[in-house]
Design a protein around this motif. Structure first.
Motif, PDB file in Angstrom:
ATOM      1  N   ASP A   9       0.776  -1.278  -0.144  1.00 33.81           N
ATOM      2  CA  ASP A   9       0.237   0.113   0.058  1.00 33.81           C
ATOM      3  C   ASP A   9       0.972   1.234   0.092  1.00 33.81           C
ATOM      4  O   ASP A   9       1.345   1.526   0.960  1.00 33.81           O
ATOM      5  N   ALA A  10       1.115   1.743  -1.446  1.00 28.89           N
ATOM      6  CA  ALA A  10       2.114   3.015  -1.346  1.00 28.89           C
ATOM      7  C   ALA A  10       1.128   4.175  -0.829  1.00 28.89           C
ATOM      8  O   ALA A  10       1.956   5.235  -0.738  1.00 28.89           O
ATOM      9  N   ALA A  11      -0.055   4.214  -0.375  1.00 26.58           N
ATOM     10  CA  ALA A  11      -0.612   5.244   0.187  1.00 26.58           C
ATOM     11  C   ALA A  11      -0.591   5.532   1.615  1.00 26.58           C
ATOM     12  O   ALA A  11      -0.890   6.548   2.219  1.00 26.58           O
ATOM     13  N   LEU A  12      -0.035   4.161   2.316  1.00 24.93           N
ATOM     14  CA  LEU A  12       0.495   4.559   3.799  1.00 24.93           C
ATOM     15  C   LEU A  12       1.232   5.779   3.982  1.00 24.93           C
ATOM     16  O   LEU A  12       2.285   5.592   3.225  1.00 24.93           O
ATOM     17  N   ALA A  25      24.864   4.677   9.779  1.00 29.36           N
ATOM     18  CA  ALA A  25      24.226   5.393   8.693  1.00 29.36           C
ATOM     19  C   ALA A  25      22.804   5.655   9.239  1.00 29.36           C
ATOM     20  O   ALA A  25      22.232   6.307   8.635  1.00 29.36           O
ATOM     21  N   GLY A  26      22.316   4.937  10.293  1.00 30.25           N
ATOM     22  CA  GLY A  26      20.920   5.467  10.904  1.00 30.25           C
ATOM     23  C   GLY A  26      20.250   4.162  11.626  1.00 30.25           C
ATOM     24  O   GLY A  26      20.957   3.347  11.977  1.00 30.25           O
ATOM     25  N   ILE A  27      18.664   4.390  11.509  1.00 28.26           N
ATOM     26  CA  ILE A  27      17.923   3.355  12.620  1.00 28.26           C
ATOM     27  C   ILE A  27      17.402   2.376  11.650  1.00 28.26           C
ATOM     28  O   ILE A  27      16.559   2.558  10.307  1.00 28.26           O
ATOM     29  N   VAL A  28      17.417   1.005  11.951  1.00 28.18           N
ATOM     30  CA  VAL A  28      16.868   0.049  11.204  1.00 28.18           C
ATOM     31  C   VAL A  28      15.590  -0.389  12.293  1.00 28.18           C
ATOM     32  O   VAL A  28      15.619  -0.632  13.479  1.00 28.18           O
ATOM     33  N   LEU A  29      14.380  -0.351  11.411  1.00 26.12           N
ATOM     34  CA  LEU A  29      13.235  -0.878  12.117  1.00 26.12           C
ATOM     35  C   LEU A  29      12.733  -2.021  11.791  1.00 26.12           C
ATOM     36  O   LEU A  29      12.918  -2.582  10.504  1.00 26.12           O
ATOM     37  N   ASP A  30      11.514  -2.548  12.390  1.00 26.90           N
ATOM     38  CA  ASP A  30      11.037  -4.088  12.056  1.00 26.90           C
ATOM     39  C   ASP A  30      10.172  -3.933  10.695  1.00 26.90           C
ATOM     40  O   ASP A  30       9.899  -4.817   9.905  1.00 26.90           O
ATOM     41  N   ARG A  31       9.425  -2.665  10.694  1.00 30.35           N
ATOM     42  CA  ARG A  31       8.686  -2.322   9.363  1.00 30.35           C
ATOM     43  C   ARG A  31       8.603  -0.815   9.181  1.00 30.35           C
ATOM     44  O   ARG A  31       9.231   0.083  10.068  1.00 30.35           O
ATOM     45  N   THR A  32       8.142  -0.515   7.963  1.00 34.47           N
ATOM     46  CA  THR A  32       8.461   0.927   7.585  1.00 34.47           C
ATOM     47  C   THR A  32       7.543   1.511   6.408  1.00 34.47           C
ATOM     48  O   THR A  32       7.197   0.289   5.475  1.00 34.47           O
ATOM     49  N   VAL A  83       8.332   3.380  17.813  1.00 36.82           N
ATOM     50  CA  VAL A  83       8.239   4.812  17.177  1.00 36.82           C
ATOM     51  C   VAL A  83       7.331   4.836  16.272  1.00 36.82           C
ATOM     52  O   VAL A  83       6.600   3.677  15.933  1.00 36.82           O
ATOM     53  N   THR A  84       6.692   5.879  15.740  1.00 34.93           N
ATOM     54  CA  THR A  84       5.896   6.452  14.856  1.00 34.93           C
ATOM     55  C   THR A  84       6.770   6.968  13.695  1.00 34.93           C
ATOM     56  O   THR A  84       7.419   7.976  13.879  1.00 34.93           O
ATOM     57  N   VAL A  85       7.041   6.459  12.389  1.00 32.70           N
ATOM     58  CA  VAL A  85       7.476   7.148  11.312  1.00 32.70           C
ATOM     59  C   VAL A  85       6.554   7.761  10.138  1.00 32.70           C
ATOM     60  O   VAL A  85       5.485   7.050  10.012  1.00 32.70           O
ATOM     61  N   ALA A  86       6.739   8.863   9.726  1.00 31.59           N
ATOM     62  CA  ALA A  86       5.549   9.485   8.845  1.00 31.59           C
ATOM     63  C   ALA A  86       6.479  10.304   7.877  1.00 31.59           C
ATOM     64  O   ALA A  86       7.562  10.827   8.094  1.00 31.59           O
TER      65      ALA A  86
END
Length: 236
Positions: A9-12, A25-32, A83-86
């Motif tokens: 779902d590219a609209a998320l 280089a940064g943070i790795v999340l389980d989902r994004t 966390v919440t990523v937007a």
């Protein structure tokens, strides 16, 4: 592997996730919902929020092991934190509109190899092995006709063996499509029986071509004996 929610779902525009690793280089999340830079499409940018804090996320990058790396400004919570990523949605949506337009551009050149390309929010380009292309007015008229027809954009998958047996599906001469778990993602524009365009792609796209809006062909350039570059922009 990061669970890449944008593939379904590219609209998320945002999601909750758990931090699984801190990397230089940064943070790795389980989902994004963040697309990592690859295949000529820029990585997404946006924000990461958690109770009591927030950080800007720079352009998402692709790790060698298939994860999405989220570069952030400042310190992030520890591993295991939720966390919440937007997304910066305006920027991502323009990339989606541009990327689908690139596929429409390919549909106007059946059998012609794509020698390069780059997607941008303000301008995008494709290079074709096409020594005598039509004038830019020809491209603009036909692209906007395809946009106005409001074709659906859908996704499916085939096995690597099926792709290898149908090499004509791959339009890019220098970049091979992403393969994951023995499967290859296909992007289809138009009806299943007679698509306007069908090719492997791991990027993000709009749901229908009408979502693109009006396309402007900015320039048609010669980049070698046979290589021709077509640059496009979008009207807001």
């Amino acid at each position: 592997m990061t669970e890449k929610l944008f593939l379904e779902d590219a609209a998320l525009r945002e999601c909750t996730a758990r931090i699984v690793e801190h990397r230089p280089a940064g943070i790795v999340l389980d989902r994004t919902v963040f697309y990592a830079r690859s295949g000529g499409q820029p990585g997404d940018t946006g924000t990461m929020r958690w109770p009591g804090g927030e950080a800007a996320i720079g352009e998402a990058l692709k790790g060698e092991d298939g994860v999405v790396v989220h570069p952030i400004e400042g310190e992030a919570p520890p591993v295991g934190a939720e966390v919440t990523v937007a997304l910066d949605w305006a920027r991502r949506h323009r990339h989606m509109r541009m990327h689908t337009t690139m596929h429409l551009l390919c549909s106007l050149t059946p059998g012609i190899g794509v020698t390069g390309g780059q997607i941008g929010a303000e301008k995008s380009r494709l290079d074709f092995n096409l020594p005598e292309p039509p004038p830019k007015e020809w491209w603009q008229e036909r692209l906007n006709a395809l946009v106005a027809e409001d074709h659906p954009v859908s996704f499916s998958s085939i096995s690597e063996a099926e792709l290898d047996a149908n090499p004509g599906l791959v339009r890019t001469l220098s970049v091979q499509p992403p393969r994951s778990g023995g499967q290859v993602r296909l992007v289809r524009i138009g009806d299943e029986e007679k698509p306007v365009d069908l090719q492997p792609c791991g990027g993000t796209h709009v749901a229908r071509t009408g979502e693109i809006g009006r396309v402007t062909v900015l320039k048609l350039e010669s980049k070698g004996r046979q290589n021709r570059r077509i640059s496009i922009g979008l009207e807001d």
